[in-house]
Structure formats: C-alpha cells, structure tokens
Design an enzyme around this catalytic site. Sequence first.
Site, PDB file in Angstrom:
ATOM      1  N   ASP A 176      35.250  48.982  23.747  1.00  0.00           N
ATOM      2  CA  ASP A 176      36.250  49.076  22.671  1.00  0.00           C
ATOM      3  C   ASP A 176      35.601  49.018  21.290  1.00  0.00           C
ATOM      4  OD1 ASP A 176      35.498  46.412  22.427  1.00  0.00           O
ATOM      5  OD2 ASP A 176      37.501  45.578  22.679  1.00  0.00           O
TER       6      ASP A 176
ATOM      7  N   ASP B 103      26.461  35.284  20.508  1.00  0.00           N
ATOM      8  CA  ASP B 103      27.793  34.771  20.833  1.00  0.00           C
ATOM      9  C   ASP B 103      27.751  33.891  22.072  1.00  0.00           C
ATOM     10  OD1 ASP B 103      27.193  36.832  22.587  1.00  0.00           O
ATOM     11  OD2 ASP B 103      28.868  38.090  22.026  1.00  0.00           O
TER      12      ASP B 103
ATOM     13  N   HIS C 130      33.333  46.771  20.203  1.00  0.00           N
ATOM     14  CA  HIS C 130      32.946  45.472  19.649  1.00  0.00           C
ATOM     15  C   HIS C 130      31.426  45.303  19.651  1.00  0.00           C
ATOM     16  CE1 HIS C 130      33.295  43.716  23.930  1.00  0.00           C
ATOM     17  NE2 HIS C 130      32.101  43.319  23.558  1.00  0.00           N
TER      18      HIS C 130
ATOM     19  N   GLU D  34      36.001  41.660  18.015  1.00  0.00           N
ATOM     20  CA  GLU D  34      36.940  42.598  18.615  1.00  0.00           C
ATOM     21  C   GLU D  34      37.652  43.405  17.526  1.00  0.00           C
ATOM     22  OE1 GLU D  34      36.716  43.262  21.551  1.00  0.00           O
ATOM     23  OE2 GLU D  34      36.854  41.594  22.964  1.00  0.00           O
TER      24      GLU D  34
HETATM   25  C1  GLP Z   1      29.705  41.654  25.887  1.00  0.00           C
HETATM   26  C2  GLP Z   1      28.878  40.946  24.781  1.00  0.00           C
HETATM   27  C3  GLP Z   1      28.236  41.939  23.872  1.00  0.00           C
HETATM   28  C4  GLP Z   1      27.757  43.114  24.683  1.00  0.00           C
HETATM   29  C5  GLP Z   1      28.928  43.872  25.227  1.00  0.00           C
HETATM   30  C6  GLP Z   1      28.556  44.977  26.210  1.00  0.00           C
HETATM   31  O1  GLP Z   1      30.982  41.198  26.059  1.00  0.00           O
HETATM   32  N1  GLP Z   1      29.565  39.968  24.028  1.00  0.00           N
HETATM   33  O2  GLP Z   1      27.194  41.304  23.160  1.00  0.00           O
HETATM   34  O3  GLP Z   1      27.029  43.988  23.872  1.00  0.00           O
HETATM   35  O4  GLP Z   1      29.925  43.025  25.704  1.00  0.00           O
HETATM   36  O5  GLP Z   1      28.196  44.475  27.450  1.00  0.00           O
HETATM   37  P1  GLP Z   1      27.375  45.289  28.514  1.00  0.00           P
HETATM   38  O6  GLP Z   1      26.023  45.445  27.964  1.00  0.00           O
HETATM   39  O7  GLP Z   1      27.391  44.462  29.773  1.00  0.00           O
HETATM   40  O8  GLP Z   1      28.068  46.606  28.684  1.00  0.00           O
END
Ligand code: GLP
Length: 258
Positions: A138, A67, A140, A145
């Site tokens: 949440d 992404d 995702h 989302e």
């Molecule tokens: C982000 C990314 C995801 C990631 C998630 C968790 O927003 N788009 O690919 O897995 O949220 O992030 P983190 O690893 O910093 O907790």
Amino acid sequence: MQVGIFQTQEAAADYAAAHIIDVVGGATDPVLGVATGSTPLKLYERLRAAHAAGTFTLAGKKAIALDEYVGIADDHPERYRNVLRTELVGEDKTGLTDELLFTPDSSAPDPQAAAARYDEQIRALGGATIQILGIGSDGHIAFNEPGGSLVSRTHVDVLTAQTRTDNARFFDGDLAKVPTESISQGLGTIMEAKEIILLAFGEGKARAVKELVEGAVSAKWPATVLQMHPKVTVLVDEAAASQLELADFYTERWNARH
Ligand code: GLP
C-alpha cells in the site's frame, strides 16, 4: 532518484550489499538504518558472507531500526528487534553488538512516549548514514501508513488491514495474531537519513513502485515523499518494475552511471 532494474532479486541484493559495504566502510562512525520484512533478507545474507570473508564488519558500529510492533511479546521471533538479532547480531553474523542495535521500546507502558524517546535517540546518533528500506504493497515505508503526515516524527501508527493481511504470513497465517499498532520512525525522521536505498521485489509491489517513482507526492502513497530526498536509490526486479512507464529510460540512465 536513481532506479536500478535487475533481472533477479539476487542481482539487486548483490548491488545493494556492495554499496552498503562501501558506504559503511568509508564513513567515520557510521549508523546503518536497517529494515525488516522479507525484502532485505538476501542483502543481510550477503552482509553476513562479507563479514565471514573479512571484508565487512558492523563491530563497534551502530544500527537503528525503522519500526517495531506494539504489544508483541519480548521473546516473539517476529518482534523486529529479535528478527534483526537473528539476521545481524553476533560475531557469527555481521559483528553488530546487541547494545549498538537501537529499536523502539514497544513494550513500554506509554508507546507514544517511547516513540518520542526513540526519535530523540536517532537525532542524538546523528541519523542514519544510509537507510535500507522496503515498501509495503500500500506504499508504506517503515509503518507509515497512507494518510499520515509527510513530515511526521516517530509515532504510534495503526496498521492497515492490507498491511496486517500482508504480514499474516509471519504469524502462522493467522490475521488475529498480527499486532494492530506499531511504533514507526516518521517520514520526517526517515527523510533525515543522509542516503536511502529502497528495495522492492515481485509483482505485488509493482503498483507501489510505480507510485513511488512516477506518482504525485501524496500522503495516499507515503513512499512518494522520497522523491523530495536528494539521495535515493530504488532497486527493483523486473516484476516490481512492470508498471513503470519510463523503465527503459531509467535503465539507460542507470547504465550510463554504473
Ligand atoms: C513491513 C515493514 C516494512 C517493510 C514492509 C514490506 O510491514 N514494516 O519496513 O518494508 O512491510 O515487507 P516485505 O519486505 O516483507 O514485503
């Protein structure tokens, strides 16, 4: 779904790195699906160490991102392409070259068209040989989302308030600086990866992990779609596993297989 519960994030990252080195090393023309966020950082550190030791390389191999934020400046350090460059690109990192790192073009004038192009590009590459995933609090994955289609293709998505709050730490703690939209591989796109390895650490992920592993498949918790994938490994620390009802059983099964 195989669930590995580790005492520490370091131990989980050790396992993940060894497995990825095996899979990428053993495949012809592998495509590594890479994730951003803080969760895979220890894994990337280990891949860099393995590259330095000569036991692993992404030289000449392809990597595809999940992404990208829409509307983020090209040179912003939190632009996911730049994060992945910092972590993986170069002889001093994993040997991955910039030309073989594929990310959505989020500065395109028409982000939805850019999303569709990225989906095509992923298809043309044959999809990910192994996809690394984190998970949002949440539920995702990538930036899919809650409430979206479980079979979506790469698309533009609006970030939830929860995700923007979670990610504000990457933007000087200032919510106003966090982009409001992303281009994200769809759940249907991610599900086409041949294998998936999802990592989650800390108490803040415990509910999402419970839903992912033990909840009903539902758009409310997008990661639950992974229950329908034939080859998923979920690697968590004890804090992230703390709400799992069948934790002892998963550990028994994991120990029997490893
Ligand atoms: C982000 C990314 C995801 C990631 C998630 C968790 O927003 N788009 O690919 O897995 O949220 O992030 P983190 O690893 O910093 O907790």
